[in-house]
Design a protein around this motif. Structure first.
Motif, mmCIF file in Angstrom:
data_model
loop_
_atom_site.group_PDB
_atom_site.id
_atom_site.type_symbol
_atom_site.label_atom_id
_atom_site.label_comp_id
_atom_site.label_asym_id
_atom_site.label_seq_id
_atom_site.Cartn_x
_atom_site.Cartn_y
_atom_site.Cartn_z
ATOM 1 N N VAL A 147 -4.147 5.291 0.119
ATOM 2 C CA VAL A 147 -3.058 4.323 0.274
ATOM 3 C C VAL A 147 -2.510 3.888 -1.082
ATOM 4 C CG1 VAL A 147 -3.907 3.430 2.467
ATOM 5 C CG2 VAL A 147 -4.595 2.308 0.335
ATOM 6 N N VAL A 148 -1.265 3.408 -1.035
ATOM 7 C CA VAL A 148 -0.627 2.802 -2.212
ATOM 8 C C VAL A 148 -0.162 1.401 -1.810
ATOM 9 C CG1 VAL A 148 0.082 4.982 -3.247
ATOM 10 C CG2 VAL A 148 1.620 3.848 -1.627
ATOM 11 N N TYR A 149 -0.030 0.530 -2.808
ATOM 12 C CA TYR A 149 0.442 -0.837 -2.555
ATOM 13 C C TYR A 149 1.835 -1.070 -3.118
ATOM 14 C CZ TYR A 149 -4.424 -1.306 -1.378
ATOM 15 O OH TYR A 149 -5.649 -1.112 -0.803
ATOM 16 N N ALA A 150 2.373 -0.019 -3.736
ATOM 17 C CA ALA A 150 3.750 -0.074 -4.227
ATOM 18 C C ALA A 150 4.336 1.318 -4.107
ATOM 19 C CB ALA A 150 3.785 -0.534 -5.685
ATOM 20 N N MET A 151 5.646 1.373 -3.854
ATOM 21 C CA MET A 151 6.348 2.659 -3.870
ATOM 22 C C MET A 151 6.751 2.889 -5.326
ATOM 23 S SD MET A 151 6.969 3.648 -0.475
ATOM 24 C CE MET A 151 6.625 2.847 1.094
ATOM 25 N N SER A 152 6.275 3.991 -5.896
ATOM 26 C CA SER A 152 6.490 4.209 -7.328
ATOM 27 C C SER A 152 6.590 5.682 -7.657
ATOM 28 C CB SER A 152 5.317 3.602 -8.111
ATOM 29 O OG SER A 152 5.357 4.031 -9.456
ATOM 30 N N ARG A 153 7.440 5.980 -8.627
ATOM 31 C CA ARG A 153 7.546 7.367 -9.101
ATOM 32 C C ARG A 153 6.266 7.804 -9.798
ATOM 33 N NH1 ARG A 153 12.583 7.757 -12.262
ATOM 34 N NH2 ARG A 153 11.796 9.865 -12.525
ATOM 35 N N ASP A 154 5.409 6.846 -10.178
ATOM 36 C CA ASP A 154 4.161 7.166 -10.880
ATOM 37 C C ASP A 154 2.990 7.425 -9.938
ATOM 38 O OD1 ASP A 154 5.473 6.848 -13.315
ATOM 39 O OD2 ASP A 154 5.076 4.683 -13.338
ATOM 40 N N ASN A 155 3.184 7.224 -8.617
ATOM 41 C CA ASN A 155 2.093 7.501 -7.673
ATOM 42 C C ASN A 155 1.837 9.008 -7.599
ATOM 43 O OD1 ASN A 155 1.689 4.818 -6.947
ATOM 44 N ND2 ASN A 155 3.143 4.921 -5.241
ATOM 45 N N PRO A 189 11.321 4.548 -5.453
ATOM 46 C CA PRO A 189 12.614 4.203 -6.047
ATOM 47 C C PRO A 189 12.779 4.922 -7.387
ATOM 48 C CG PRO A 189 11.053 2.429 -6.403
ATOM 49 C CD PRO A 189 10.330 3.476 -5.586
ATOM 50 N N ALA A 190 14.025 4.981 -7.881
ATOM 51 C CA ALA A 190 14.278 5.665 -9.157
ATOM 52 C C ALA A 190 13.701 4.873 -10.323
ATOM 53 C CB ALA A 190 15.782 5.859 -9.346
ATOM 54 N N GLY A 191 13.800 3.559 -10.254
ATOM 55 C CA GLY A 191 13.402 2.723 -11.384
ATOM 56 C C GLY A 191 11.999 2.176 -11.227
ATOM 57 N N GLU A 192 11.890 0.862 -11.414
ATOM 58 C CA GLU A 192 10.578 0.226 -11.381
ATOM 59 C C GLU A 192 9.931 0.322 -10.001
ATOM 60 O OE1 GLU A 192 10.183 -3.736 -12.779
ATOM 61 O OE2 GLU A 192 11.015 -3.259 -14.751
ATOM 62 N N ALA A 193 8.607 0.308 -9.982
ATOM 63 C CA ALA A 193 7.858 0.319 -8.724
ATOM 64 C C ALA A 193 8.240 -0.902 -7.888
ATOM 65 C CB ALA A 193 6.364 0.302 -9.020
ATOM 66 N N VAL A 194 8.249 -0.722 -6.563
ATOM 67 C CA VAL A 194 8.527 -1.827 -5.638
ATOM 68 C C VAL A 194 7.293 -2.028 -4.760
ATOM 69 C CG1 VAL A 194 10.008 -2.645 -3.764
ATOM 70 C CG2 VAL A 194 10.984 -1.247 -5.593
ATOM 71 N N PRO A 195 6.728 -3.251 -4.720
ATOM 72 C CA PRO A 195 5.558 -3.491 -3.862
ATOM 73 C C PRO A 195 5.860 -3.102 -2.414
ATOM 74 C CG PRO A 195 6.041 -5.427 -5.225
ATOM 75 C CD PRO A 195 7.184 -4.469 -5.420
ATOM 76 N N CYS A 196 4.832 -2.636 -1.699
ATOM 77 C CA CYS A 196 5.043 -2.197 -0.312
ATOM 78 C C CYS A 196 5.503 -3.339 0.598
ATOM 79 C CB CYS A 196 3.768 -1.567 0.247
ATOM 80 S SG CYS A 196 3.458 0.075 -0.401
ATOM 81 N N GLY A 197 5.321 -4.583 0.181
ATOM 82 C CA GLY A 197 5.772 -5.712 0.994
ATOM 83 C C GLY A 197 7.256 -5.996 0.886
ATOM 84 N N THR A 198 7.949 -5.272 0.011
ATOM 85 C CA THR A 198 9.377 -5.541 -0.233
ATOM 86 C C THR A 198 10.239 -4.388 0.275
ATOM 87 O OG1 THR A 198 8.816 -6.823 -2.204
ATOM 88 C CG2 THR A 198 11.084 -6.041 -2.034
ATOM 89 N N PRO A 199 11.267 -4.697 1.061
ATOM 90 C CA PRO A 199 12.215 -3.653 1.487
ATOM 91 C C PRO A 199 13.367 -3.565 0.495
ATOM 92 C CG PRO A 199 12.721 -5.685 2.621
ATOM 93 C CD PRO A 199 11.575 -6.006 1.676
ATOM 94 N N ASP A 200 14.002 -2.405 0.436
ATOM 95 C CA ASP A 200 15.213 -2.281 -0.401
ATOM 96 C C ASP A 200 15.879 -0.946 -0.055
ATOM 97 O OD1 ASP A 200 17.176 -2.899 -2.253
ATOM 98 O OD2 ASP A 200 15.777 -3.435 -3.846
#
Ligand code: CA
Ligand code: CA
Length: 300
Positions: A9-17, A139-150
């Motif tokens: 599992v991950v806790y943020a959506m990130s290009r670094d995962n 996302p293209a830029g900074e990681a977004v926590p999984c609790g946040t939609p965008d």
């Protein structure tokens, strides 16, 4: 079919995962998911303050989809959602959700799920309609926590994202890095308490890269309607963005001018709330299939 265990599992959506697996476009993948509390609550005797709040909203994945490049669209067909528990979890607490300020202390509820129904407080029986709360790409830029939609998807908490629907997401990074979690056995629009019927489960999706396609993502298509989904800091801004996106989508994909697209949407479309309790609020705009068909608009 590849299956990803819920230990990944991950806790943020990130290009670094780091991706768990790499699949060919057009493949089915099965995701095992924890509930949004990472299955920490087994009973109503669990202690609210002892929950590890750093383990909230885990999403299983991510999956690297071969050939997905920035600018493409990822088509996500939700083929099956299977709850893996005979009870769901809900919490209420001071400060949580729309009317948490009216509450004096936290409460944990476990809700029995039986033969397709939830047994809610007061003996209320409510039919289950399992949906996915967190679903998105990096996302293209900074990681977004999984609790946040965008714009990348994420914690949209949209009750339309259920078995049989198709979700259209942007590809922002090579491979898309798709992940999902936070299943609800059922939920009302708004998610006013901050909880759906939180459950672990298993989801089978088909992931396909679509080239040379421009859509105001995220979008959803079902047999009944097409939807734009938009998240913003306020409900007003989310409502405006969802409506803008649908109006431009209709004008771009039909013979209608933007003004007439707006006329048609003002009569036949519905502006609806997904959730009002996450760090960004989420709205959707629905265009009935019957209207889309008359305008020669298809999204399958
Ligand atoms: Ca959620
Ligand atoms: Ca949830």
């Amino acid at each position: 079919m590849e299956k990803i265990p819920r230990t990944h599992v991950v806790y943020a959506m990130s290009r670094d995962n780091a991706p768990v697996i790499s699949i060919a476009s057009g493949s089915d993948v099965c995701f095992e998911t924890c509930d949004c509390f990472e299955d920490q609550i087994a009973s109503e005797q669990a202690t609210f303050t002892e929950l590890d709040w750093s383990r909230i909203n885990p999403a299983t994945g991510p999956v690297y989809v071969q050939d997905a490049e920035p600018g493409d669209i990822l088509r996500v067909a939700i083929k099956r959602i299977t709850p893996r528990s005979n009870q769901a979890v809900m919490v209420t607490a001071p400060g949580l959700g729309v009317i948490g300020d009216q509450l004096q202390q936290p409460q944990i509820r476990t809700i029995p799920l039986e033969e397709g129904y939830a047994l809610l407080p007061g003996g209320v029986r409510w039919p289950l309609k399992p949906m996915i709360g967190v679903i998105g790409v990096a996302p293209a830029g900074e990681a977004v926590p999984c609790g946040t939609p965008d714009a990348h998807g994420g914690n949209m908490d949209c009750k339309i994202i259920t078995e049989g629907c198709t979700l259209w997401l942007p590809v922002n990074v090579p491979g898309a890095l798709f992940a999902l979690g936070d299943l609800h056995a059922a939920m009302g629009d708004g998610e006013v308490s901050v909880c759906g019927l939180e459950i672990p489960g298993e989801v089978v999706v088909n992931l396909t890269v679509v080239k040379e396609c421009t859509l105001p993502t995220p979008m959803i298509s079902t047999q009944e309607a097409l939807y734009t989904v938009a998240s913003a800091k306020t409900l007003d801004d989310a409502a405006k963005l969802a409506t803008h996106n649908m109006a431009h989508f209709v004008a771009d994909h039909s013979q209608l001018s933007l003004a007439d697209a707006i006329n048609v949407l003002s009569i036949t479309g519905d502006l609806q709330i997904c959730q009002v309790v996450d760090p960004l609020k989420t709205c959707r705009f629905s265009l009935p299939r019957s209207v889309a068909t008359q305008l020669n608009i298809s999204l399958d």
